[in-house]
Design a protein around this motif. Structure first.
Motif, PDB file in Angstrom:
ATOM      1  N   GLY A 275     189.657  69.548  62.001  1.00 35.85           N
ATOM      2  CA  GLY A 275     190.232  69.500  60.668  1.00 35.85           C
ATOM      3  C   GLY A 275     190.732  70.849  60.210  1.00 35.85           C
ATOM      4  O   GLY A 275     190.501  71.876  60.868  1.00 35.85           O
ATOM      5  N   PRO A 276     191.415  70.884  59.058  1.00 34.39           N
ATOM      6  CA  PRO A 276     191.958  72.134  58.543  1.00 34.39           C
ATOM      7  C   PRO A 276     190.878  73.163  58.198  1.00 34.39           C
ATOM      8  O   PRO A 276     191.143  74.353  58.149  1.00 34.39           O
ATOM      9  N   ASN A 277     189.642  72.693  58.025  1.00 34.53           N
ATOM     10  CA  ASN A 277     188.532  73.614  57.730  1.00 34.53           C
ATOM     11  C   ASN A 277     187.864  74.139  59.003  1.00 34.53           C
ATOM     12  O   ASN A 277     186.893  74.880  58.944  1.00 34.53           O
ATOM     13  N   GLY A 278     188.378  73.728  60.192  1.00 34.98           N
ATOM     14  CA  GLY A 278     187.828  74.195  61.457  1.00 34.98           C
ATOM     15  C   GLY A 278     186.701  73.341  62.005  1.00 34.98           C
ATOM     16  O   GLY A 278     186.251  73.550  63.135  1.00 34.98           O
ATOM     17  N   LYS A 279     186.219  72.363  61.243  1.00 34.58           N
ATOM     18  CA  LYS A 279     185.146  71.492  61.731  1.00 34.58           C
ATOM     19  C   LYS A 279     185.731  70.452  62.677  1.00 34.58           C
ATOM     20  O   LYS A 279     186.855  70.005  62.513  1.00 34.58           O
ATOM     21  N   THR A 280     184.935  70.065  63.676  1.00 31.19           N
ATOM     22  CA  THR A 280     185.417  69.111  64.673  1.00 31.19           C
ATOM     23  C   THR A 280     184.599  67.825  64.651  1.00 31.19           C
ATOM     24  O   THR A 280     183.420  67.820  64.306  1.00 31.19           O
ATOM     25  N   THR A 281     185.271  66.745  65.043  1.00 33.25           N
ATOM     26  CA  THR A 281     184.647  65.444  65.224  1.00 33.25           C
ATOM     27  C   THR A 281     184.980  64.973  66.626  1.00 33.25           C
ATOM     28  O   THR A 281     186.145  65.005  67.033  1.00 33.25           O
ATOM     29  N   ASN A 282     183.967  64.567  67.383  1.00 34.74           N
ATOM     30  CA  ASN A 282     184.160  64.095  68.748  1.00 34.74           C
ATOM     31  C   ASN A 282     183.875  62.608  68.819  1.00 34.74           C
ATOM     32  O   ASN A 282     182.940  62.119  68.177  1.00 34.74           O
ATOM     33  N   GLY A 283     184.669  61.906  69.600  1.00 37.00           N
ATOM     34  CA  GLY A 283     184.458  60.474  69.775  1.00 37.00           C
ATOM     35  C   GLY A 283     184.719  60.055  71.207  1.00 37.00           C
ATOM     36  O   GLY A 283     185.580  60.617  71.881  1.00 37.00           O
TER      37      GLY A 283
ATOM     38  N   THR B  14     187.847  38.730  78.426  1.00 41.87           N
ATOM     39  CA  THR B  14     187.001  39.414  77.447  1.00 41.87           C
ATOM     40  C   THR B  14     187.056  40.921  77.654  1.00 41.87           C
ATOM     41  O   THR B  14     186.980  41.401  78.776  1.00 41.87           O
ATOM     42  N   VAL B  15     187.211  41.645  76.541  1.00 43.95           N
ATOM     43  CA  VAL B  15     187.166  43.102  76.555  1.00 43.95           C
ATOM     44  C   VAL B  15     185.978  43.532  75.705  1.00 43.95           C
ATOM     45  O   VAL B  15     185.846  43.116  74.553  1.00 43.95           O
ATOM     46  N   THR B  16     185.101  44.362  76.280  1.00 45.70           N
ATOM     47  CA  THR B  16     183.934  44.864  75.564  1.00 45.70           C
ATOM     48  C   THR B  16     184.117  46.350  75.318  1.00 45.70           C
ATOM     49  O   THR B  16     184.521  47.090  76.215  1.00 45.70           O
ATOM     50  N   LYS B  17     183.833  46.788  74.094  1.00 46.83           N
ATOM     51  CA  LYS B  17     184.001  48.194  73.724  1.00 46.83           C
ATOM     52  C   LYS B  17     182.666  48.772  73.292  1.00 46.83           C
ATOM     53  O   LYS B  17     181.916  48.151  72.542  1.00 46.83           O
ATOM     54  N   GLN B  18     182.361  49.976  73.779  1.00 48.28           N
ATOM     55  CA  GLN B  18     181.197  50.743  73.332  1.00 48.28           C
ATOM     56  C   GLN B  18     181.711  52.115  72.932  1.00 48.28           C
ATOM     57  O   GLN B  18     182.480  52.723  73.678  1.00 48.28           O
ATOM     58  N   GLY B  19     181.302  52.608  71.761  1.00 47.61           N
ATOM     59  CA  GLY B  19     181.815  53.893  71.314  1.00 47.61           C
ATOM     60  C   GLY B  19     180.788  54.704  70.556  1.00 47.61           C
ATOM     61  O   GLY B  19     179.819  54.164  70.016  1.00 47.61           O
ATOM     62  N   THR B  20     181.011  56.008  70.545  1.00 52.47           N
ATOM     63  CA  THR B  20     180.164  56.935  69.797  1.00 52.47           C
ATOM     64  C   THR B  20     181.062  57.942  69.110  1.00 52.47           C
ATOM     65  O   THR B  20     182.016  58.441  69.706  1.00 52.47           O
TER      66      THR B  20
ATOM     67  N   THR C  84     175.810  61.045  64.107  1.00 53.67           N
ATOM     68  CA  THR C  84     176.422  60.143  65.078  1.00 53.67           C
ATOM     69  C   THR C  84     176.442  58.705  64.578  1.00 53.67           C
ATOM     70  O   THR C  84     175.461  58.208  64.050  1.00 53.67           O
ATOM     71  N   SER C  85     177.597  58.050  64.768  1.00 49.74           N
ATOM     72  CA  SER C  85     177.736  56.618  64.539  1.00 49.74           C
ATOM     73  C   SER C  85     178.068  55.975  65.879  1.00 49.74           C
ATOM     74  O   SER C  85     178.756  56.578  66.708  1.00 49.74           O
ATOM     75  N   THR C  86     177.565  54.776  66.107  1.00 50.97           N
ATOM     76  CA  THR C  86     177.906  54.057  67.333  1.00 50.97           C
ATOM     77  C   THR C  86     178.622  52.768  66.973  1.00 50.97           C
ATOM     78  O   THR C  86     178.354  52.160  65.929  1.00 50.97           O
ATOM     79  N   THR C  87     179.561  52.382  67.835  1.00 52.65           N
ATOM     80  CA  THR C  87     180.318  51.163  67.607  1.00 52.65           C
ATOM     81  C   THR C  87     180.289  50.305  68.856  1.00 52.65           C
ATOM     82  O   THR C  87     180.193  50.818  69.976  1.00 52.65           O
TER      83      THR C  87
ATOM     84  N   GLY D 172     183.012  52.103  59.161  1.00 52.10           N
ATOM     85  CA  GLY D 172     183.097  53.412  59.774  1.00 52.10           C
ATOM     86  C   GLY D 172     184.511  53.846  60.056  1.00 52.10           C
ATOM     87  O   GLY D 172     184.960  53.802  61.189  1.00 52.10           O
ATOM     88  N   ALA D 173     185.263  54.227  59.023  1.00 51.00           N
ATOM     89  CA  ALA D 173     186.673  54.534  59.190  1.00 51.00           C
ATOM     90  C   ALA D 173     186.916  55.476  60.348  1.00 51.00           C
ATOM     91  O   ALA D 173     187.803  55.267  61.152  1.00 51.00           O
ATOM     92  N   GLY D 174     186.139  56.521  60.465  1.00 53.66           N
ATOM     93  CA  GLY D 174     186.345  57.459  61.560  1.00 53.66           C
ATOM     94  C   GLY D 174     186.060  56.809  62.900  1.00 53.66           C
ATOM     95  O   GLY D 174     186.772  57.014  63.867  1.00 53.66           O
ATOM     96  N   ALA D 175     185.038  55.992  62.940  1.00 53.01           N
ATOM     97  CA  ALA D 175     184.681  55.358  64.201  1.00 53.01           C
ATOM     98  C   ALA D 175     185.679  54.264  64.541  1.00 53.01           C
ATOM     99  O   ALA D 175     186.071  54.111  65.680  1.00 53.01           O
ATOM    100  N   HIS D 176     186.096  53.505  63.549  1.00 55.80           N
ATOM    101  CA  HIS D 176     186.943  52.357  63.809  1.00 55.80           C
ATOM    102  C   HIS D 176     188.382  52.750  64.019  1.00 55.80           C
ATOM    103  O   HIS D 176     189.007  52.299  64.958  1.00 55.80           O
ATOM    104  N   ALA D 177     188.905  53.596  63.163  1.00 55.13           N
ATOM    105  CA  ALA D 177     190.330  53.868  63.186  1.00 55.13           C
ATOM    106  C   ALA D 177     190.777  54.468  64.495  1.00 55.13           C
ATOM    107  O   ALA D 177     191.900  54.239  64.924  1.00 55.13           O
ATOM    108  N   ASN D 178     189.941  55.229  65.156  1.00 57.71           N
ATOM    109  CA  ASN D 178     190.369  55.896  66.366  1.00 57.71           C
ATOM    110  C   ASN D 178     189.703  55.361  67.618  1.00 57.71           C
ATOM    111  O   ASN D 178     189.904  55.897  68.683  1.00 57.71           O
ATOM    112  N   ALA D 179     188.893  54.314  67.500  1.00 57.24           N
ATOM    113  CA  ALA D 179     188.073  53.952  68.649  1.00 57.24           C
ATOM    114  C   ALA D 179     188.507  52.688  69.376  1.00 57.24           C
ATOM    115  O   ALA D 179     188.035  52.442  70.455  1.00 57.24           O
ATOM    116  N   HIS D 180     189.392  51.864  68.820  1.00 58.79           N
ATOM    117  CA  HIS D 180     189.780  50.680  69.572  1.00 58.79           C
ATOM    118  C   HIS D 180     191.161  50.194  69.185  1.00 58.79           C
ATOM    119  O   HIS D 180     191.589  50.338  68.058  1.00 58.79           O
TER     120      HIS D 180
END
Length: 196
Positions: free
Chosen positions: A60-68, A78-84, A92-95, A181-189
Motif C-alpha cells: 500500500g501507499p503507507n508501505g505496509k504489505t498484504t500477502n495472499g 468441480t473446482v476447489t479453492k483454498q486460500g490464505t 490471517t484470514s483463510t478462505t 473478507g473483501a481482501g481475501a475474496h476480491a483477489n483470491a478467486h
C-alpha cells in the motif's frame, strides 16, 4: 421506452462524469499538497497439472504489505479453492470454496474464517437459460446476519439488462454480507459465471 431509459442513464452518467472531472480540476488547482502515493501489486500464477496456485503481494501507499495465496484444484466439473491472506498487521484470514458445473448450472459454496475465528459463508447458483443468466445467492456474515439476492441478466442483441433484488433475512437491522473478507475474496478467486 427502453431506448428512452438507456438514453436517460447515459445522460446522467455523462453529467456525473463531467461534474467529477470539474471537481478534480478544482481540487488539483487549489491543493498545494503533492499526491504521489502509489500502491504496487505483484502476482505469480503457477500451473501444475490440475492445480493452479496464485501468490500475491500488495504494498500500500503507507508501505505496509498484504500477502495472499490461493490454490485452485480441478477434478472433473468441480473446482476447489483454498486460500490464505496475511493482512498488513500480520493477521490471517483463510478462505475455501467449491465450485461445481452441472449442465447449465454453476454452484459455488464459499467460507471465510476471519482472524478473530468467526466465519462468513456464501452460496451462489448461476443458471444459464438461453439469453438469460439467473444468479441466486445467500451470504451469511460473521455475526450470523444473512442476505439473499437474485440477479437476472438478459441479453437482447447488443443490449444487456440486469436486475438485482437483495433481501435481508432476520430483521431490518441486518445488512448485506455480500462476499466475506473483501481482501481475501476480491483477489483470491475467479468467478465461475456462465458465459452470456
Amino acid at each position: 421506452m427502453r431506448t428512452m431509459k438507456m438514453l436517460g442513464a447515459v445522460l446522467v452518467a455523462g453529467l456525473m462524469a463531467t461534474a467529477g472531472a470539474v471537481a478534480d480540476d478544482i481540487k488539483s488547482t487549489t491543493s498545494d499538497t503533492p499526491k504521489s502515493k502509489t500502491a504496487t501489486k505483484d502476482v505469480t500464477v503457477t500451473k501444475d497439472g490440475n492445480t493452479v496456485t496464485k501468490q500475491e503481494t500488495v504494498t500500500g501507499p503507507n508501505g505496509k504489505t498484504t500477502n495472499g495465496t490461493a490454490t485452485f484444484t480441478k477434478n472433473g466439473n468441480t473446482v476447489t479453492k483454498q486460500g490464505t491472506v496475511t493482512g498488513p498487521n500480520g493477521k490471517t484470514s483463510t478462505t475455501s470454496a467449491t465450485t461445481t458445473k452441472n449442465g447449465n448450472t454453476v454452484t459455488r459454496d464459499g467460507q471465510t474464517t476471519l482472524p478473530n475465528g468467526k466465519t462468513a459463508t456464501t452460496h451462489d447458483t448461476w443458471t444459464n437459460d438461453g439469453n438469460t443468466v439467473t444468479r441466486q445467492g445467500t451470504a451469511t456474515g460473521p455475526n450470523g446476519h444473512s442476505t439473499s439476492s437474485q440477479t437476472v441478466t438478459t441479453r437482447e442483441g447488443n443490449t444487456i439488462h440486469k436486475e438485482t433484488t437483495v433481501t435481508p433475512n432476520g430483521g431490518a437491522n441486518t445488512h448485506p454480507a455480500a462476499h466475506p473478507g473483501a481482501g481475501a475474496h476480491a483477489n483470491a478467486h475467479p468467478h465461475p459465471h456462465p458465459r452470456h
